[in-house]
Design a protein around this motif. Structure first.
Motif, PDB file in Angstrom:
ATOM      1  N   ILE A  55      43.917  33.581  46.155  1.00  0.00           N
ATOM      2  CA  ILE A  55      44.733  33.681  44.945  1.00  0.00           C
ATOM      3  C   ILE A  55      45.319  32.294  44.693  1.00  0.00           C
ATOM      4  N   ARG A  56      45.205  31.839  43.462  1.00  0.00           N
ATOM      5  CA  ARG A  56      45.655  30.492  43.095  1.00  0.00           C
ATOM      6  C   ARG A  56      45.894  30.468  41.598  1.00  0.00           C
ATOM      7  N   ALA A  57      46.637  29.465  41.162  1.00  0.00           N
ATOM      8  CA  ALA A  57      46.892  29.288  39.730  1.00  0.00           C
ATOM      9  C   ALA A  57      46.305  27.991  39.217  1.00  0.00           C
ATOM     10  N   THR A  58      45.551  27.284  40.059  1.00  0.00           N
ATOM     11  CA  THR A  58      44.979  25.990  39.662  1.00  0.00           C
ATOM     12  C   THR A  58      43.629  26.202  38.993  1.00  0.00           C
ATOM     13  N   TYR A  59      43.618  26.033  37.684  1.00  0.00           N
ATOM     14  CA  TYR A  59      42.408  26.153  36.870  1.00  0.00           C
ATOM     15  C   TYR A  59      42.335  24.986  35.901  1.00  0.00           C
ATOM     16  N   PRO A  60      41.136  24.451  35.652  1.00  0.00           N
ATOM     17  CA  PRO A  60      40.998  23.439  34.602  1.00  0.00           C
ATOM     18  C   PRO A  60      41.334  24.019  33.228  1.00  0.00           C
ATOM     19  N   GLU A  61      40.961  25.286  33.019  1.00  0.00           N
ATOM     20  CA  GLU A  61      41.247  25.945  31.733  1.00  0.00           C
ATOM     21  C   GLU A  61      42.719  26.328  31.674  1.00  0.00           C
ATOM     22  N   GLU A  62      43.343  26.105  30.537  1.00  0.00           N
ATOM     23  CA  GLU A  62      44.782  26.339  30.417  1.00  0.00           C
ATOM     24  C   GLU A  62      45.134  27.814  30.258  1.00  0.00           C
ATOM     25  N   TYR A  63      44.131  28.688  30.035  1.00  0.00           N
ATOM     26  CA  TYR A  63      44.448  30.092  29.771  1.00  0.00           C
ATOM     27  C   TYR A  63      44.437  30.963  31.016  1.00  0.00           C
ATOM     28  N   TYR A  64      44.052  30.425  32.174  1.00  0.00           N
ATOM     29  CA  TYR A  64      44.041  31.236  33.388  1.00  0.00           C
ATOM     30  C   TYR A  64      45.331  31.200  34.215  1.00  0.00           C
ATOM     31  N   PRO A  65      46.052  30.071  34.305  1.00  0.00           N
ATOM     32  CA  PRO A  65      47.223  30.037  35.189  1.00  0.00           C
ATOM     33  C   PRO A  65      48.260  31.124  34.908  1.00  0.00           C
ATOM     34  N   LYS A  66      48.587  31.367  33.647  1.00  0.00           N
ATOM     35  CA  LYS A  66      49.577  32.408  33.339  1.00  0.00           C
ATOM     36  C   LYS A  66      49.079  33.780  33.764  1.00  0.00           C
ATOM     37  N   MET A  67      47.772  34.018  33.612  1.00  0.00           N
ATOM     38  CA  MET A  67      47.198  35.278  34.075  1.00  0.00           C
ATOM     39  C   MET A  67      47.379  35.412  35.584  1.00  0.00           C
ATOM     40  N   ALA A  68      47.116  34.307  36.302  1.00  0.00           N
ATOM     41  CA  ALA A  68      47.228  34.334  37.763  1.00  0.00           C
ATOM     42  C   ALA A  68      48.666  34.599  38.197  1.00  0.00           C
ATOM     43  N   LEU A  69      49.623  33.991  37.507  1.00  0.00           N
ATOM     44  CA  LEU A  69      51.034  34.184  37.861  1.00  0.00           C
ATOM     45  C   LEU A  69      51.477  35.619  37.588  1.00  0.00           C
ATOM     46  N   LYS A  70      51.033  36.178  36.463  1.00  0.00           N
ATOM     47  CA  LYS A  70      51.365  37.577  36.166  1.00  0.00           C
ATOM     48  C   LYS A  70      50.712  38.514  37.175  1.00  0.00           C
ATOM     49  N   SER A  71      49.493  38.172  37.558  1.00  0.00           N
ATOM     50  CA  SER A  71      48.794  38.990  38.536  1.00  0.00           C
ATOM     51  C   SER A  71      49.501  38.925  39.889  1.00  0.00           C
ATOM     52  N   GLU A  72      49.980  37.747  40.244  1.00  0.00           N
ATOM     53  CA  GLU A  72      50.705  37.587  41.511  1.00  0.00           C
ATOM     54  C   GLU A  72      51.909  38.524  41.579  1.00  0.00           C
ATOM     55  N   THR A  73      52.629  38.622  40.468  1.00  0.00           N
ATOM     56  CA  THR A  73      53.776  39.526  40.404  1.00  0.00           C
ATOM     57  C   THR A  73      53.346  40.979  40.561  1.00  0.00           C
ATOM     58  N   LEU A  74      52.233  41.342  39.924  1.00  0.00           N
ATOM     59  CA  LEU A  74      51.741  42.714  40.014  1.00  0.00           C
ATOM     60  C   LEU A  74      51.210  43.048  41.411  1.00  0.00           C
ATOM     61  N   TRP A  75      50.632  42.074  42.097  1.00  0.00           N
ATOM     62  CA  TRP A  75      50.236  42.285  43.494  1.00  0.00           C
ATOM     63  C   TRP A  75      51.458  42.679  44.315  1.00  0.00           C
ATOM     64  N   ARG A  76      52.542  41.961  44.139  1.00  0.00           N
ATOM     65  CA  ARG A  76      53.773  42.224  44.884  1.00  0.00           C
ATOM     66  C   ARG A  76      54.323  43.618  44.562  1.00  0.00           C
ATOM     67  N   GLU A  77      54.298  43.983  43.288  1.00  0.00           N
ATOM     68  CA  GLU A  77      54.814  45.297  42.890  1.00  0.00           C
ATOM     69  C   GLU A  77      54.012  46.421  43.536  1.00  0.00           C
ATOM     70  N   ALA A  78      52.695  46.269  43.559  1.00  0.00           N
ATOM     71  CA  ALA A  78      51.845  47.295  44.167  1.00  0.00           C
ATOM     72  C   ALA A  78      52.104  47.389  45.669  1.00  0.00           C
ATOM     73  N   GLU A  79      52.279  46.241  46.314  1.00  0.00           N
ATOM     74  CA  GLU A  79      52.580  46.243  47.748  1.00  0.00           C
ATOM     75  C   GLU A  79      53.875  47.000  48.037  1.00  0.00           C
ATOM     76  N   GLY A 361      37.399  36.275  39.802  1.00  0.00           N
ATOM     77  CA  GLY A 361      38.166  37.310  39.144  1.00  0.00           C
ATOM     78  C   GLY A 361      39.029  38.175  40.035  1.00  0.00           C
ATOM     79  N   PHE A 362      38.740  38.237  41.341  1.00  0.00           N
ATOM     80  CA  PHE A 362      39.418  39.226  42.182  1.00  0.00           C
ATOM     81  C   PHE A 362      40.935  39.107  42.106  1.00  0.00           C
ATOM     82  N   LYS A 363      41.436  37.890  42.192  1.00  0.00           N
ATOM     83  CA  LYS A 363      42.880  37.662  42.150  1.00  0.00           C
ATOM     84  C   LYS A 363      43.518  38.220  40.880  1.00  0.00           C
ATOM     85  N   MET A 364      42.712  38.300  39.813  1.00  0.00           N
ATOM     86  CA  MET A 364      43.203  38.732  38.505  1.00  0.00           C
ATOM     87  C   MET A 364      43.160  40.252  38.339  1.00  0.00           C
ATOM     88  N   GLY A 365      42.683  40.979  39.338  1.00  0.00           N
ATOM     89  CA  GLY A 365      42.516  42.422  39.206  1.00  0.00           C
ATOM     90  C   GLY A 365      43.720  43.150  38.628  1.00  0.00           C
TER      91      GLY A 365
END
Length: 413
Positions: A55-79, A361-365
């Motif tokens: 899981i990481r937020a480092t992407y050349p494309e500018e539209y993935y990092p925010k998705m990764a950060l939101k996903s990180e929060t949702l991973w924590r909520e599910a845990e 994509g897995f991190k973005m699930g």
């Protein structure tokens, strides 16, 4: 479930990470949900099994990092809901030649997304990681705090369990062979009829298709010819032996990061976690194939990878030969961006598809599952701008989204 013609609010086809997250999200919102899987749950034939994903937020494309950060929060909520961990946090370390356009785009993308980033020269990298990572003079290292390892099989199981707790129905060994759109006069409110190979049929007001490497084949079948530019690849996950006495140095507990190396080949890896004394270091890419046409054997020549390991880790990792390999599947689009959209055509907005996650994509699930639930319940995504993920982008340009860096390659696992 005695009545096979029972009506569901949402039928989700494909129980990998995307489908399982979607079933969790729809059932969480009181939608009567059915999750279908063509094989056994938690099988090894697709892209959602194994021991680790980055899981990481480092992407050349500018539209993935925010998705990764939101996903990180949702991973924590599910845990928190399930009561155990699937996400083990560490820092993320990206490296490569200082003039690599993709790596420079990563730095820019982090800055534009307000992600703290530190750019280090080789000497600083050597000091940062206690001499474990050595870079050439003309390379730089990029450190961000949003990194870590996800246990994939455990994670998929977690979301399936949470979906069941929310009232979802789960059925495996259900290979879908047909999806038919029904008109309003045939079924109250329209909807779709999903048929499986065994002969069972299920009604759904809405349907979500998340079948990974089988996406191109299934969509072509149910639409009588629509071909999505999603190419299945067989890739290889590779583990290497850490030299005796240094095993603990490469662990998360010692602060070792998840990492990616830009350039040719593109290499990525995770700290020693799932197998004590081993470290996962594969290359991005693989052999084009159909899911039923796998060799289950290494698909790429390992010489460049062996040299990279020897040079980057100063001989502390045995680069002579891997000690373990595992086969996995990518579903790759021409631009390596996702496909998340309404299927359209005769299905209109009753069927939503999500595929082509291209090995990153897995991190973005969790966030993708939320987006797919939004699409079938609300008719629009609430958290993510889907412009870059629409099917129509390939009608305008066969290569999809244009990238402003020709050496860009997305991450994996």
């Amino acid at each position: 479930m005695e009545n096979p013609m029972e009506m569901f609010d949402v039928i989700v086809i494909g129980a990998g990470i995307m489908g399982s997250c979607t079933a969790y999200q729809t059932s969480k919102r009181n939608q009567k949900t059915l999750l279908l899987e063509q094989f056994d749950f938690l099988h090894h034939r697709g892209s959602s099994h194994g021991e680790s994903r980055t899981i990481r937020a480092t992407y050349p494309e500018e539209y993935y990092p925010k998705m990764a950060l939101k996903s990180e929060t949702l991973w924590r909520e599910a845990e928190e809901q399930i009561g155990y961990k699937v996400y083990f946090k560490t820092s993320q370390f990206d490296m490569g030649p200082s003039d690599n356009r993709a790596l420079q785009a990563v730095i820019s993308s982090c800055q534009k997304n307000s992600i703290p980033v530190r750019v280090l020269d080789p000497i600083s990298v050597f000091q940062e990681f206690d001499g474990l990572i050595q870079l050439p003079e003309d390379w730089v290292g990029v450190v961000t705090e949003h990194g870590g390892v996800i246990k994939p099989t455990k994670a998929v199981s977690m979301f399936q369990t949470l979906a069941v707790k929310n009232g979802a129905f789960l059925k495996d060994n259900m290979e879908v062979v047909e999806i038919i759109k029904k008109k309003d006069d045939e079924l109250s409110g329209g909807g779709v009829l999903v048929s499986v190979k065994s002969g069972e049929k299920f009604w759904g007001k809405k349907c979500v298709v998340t079948v990974g490497p089988w996406m191109k084949k299934l969509v072509k079948t149910v639409t009588s010819g629509v071909v999505l530019p999603i190419q299945p690849l067989e890739t290889t996950v590779i583990y290497w032996k850490i030299k005796q006495g240094f095993e603990s140095k490469f662990t998360i507990g010692n602060g070792f990061p998840t990492f990616a190396s830009y350039g040719e080949p593109y290499i990525y890896g995770t700290p020693s976690l799932e197998f004590p004394g081993l470290i996962k270091i594969p290359m991005h890419g693989g052999r084009p194939c159909e899911p039923a046409d796998r060799t289950w054997a290494p698909t790429l020549t390992l010489d460049p990878l062996k040299q990279w390991i020897q040079e980057r880790f100063g001989g502390l990792v045995d680069s002579t030969k891997p000690v373990m390999t595992q086969s996995c599947m990518y579903s790759v689009t021409p631009d390596e961006d996702y496909v998340i959209d309404f299927l359209g055509g005769e299905f209109g907005e009753d069927v939503v598809i999500a595929g082509g996650f291209s090995g990153h994509g897995f991190k973005m699930g969790p966030i993708v599952g939320k987006v797919l639930a939004d699409l079938v319940i609300e008719g629009e995504a609430k958290d993510v701008e889907l412009m870059h993920f629409r099917i129509e982008r390939f009608e305008k340009n066969l290569k999809g989204n244009l990238k402003n860096f020709d050496d860009q390659v997305s991450s994996a696992h």
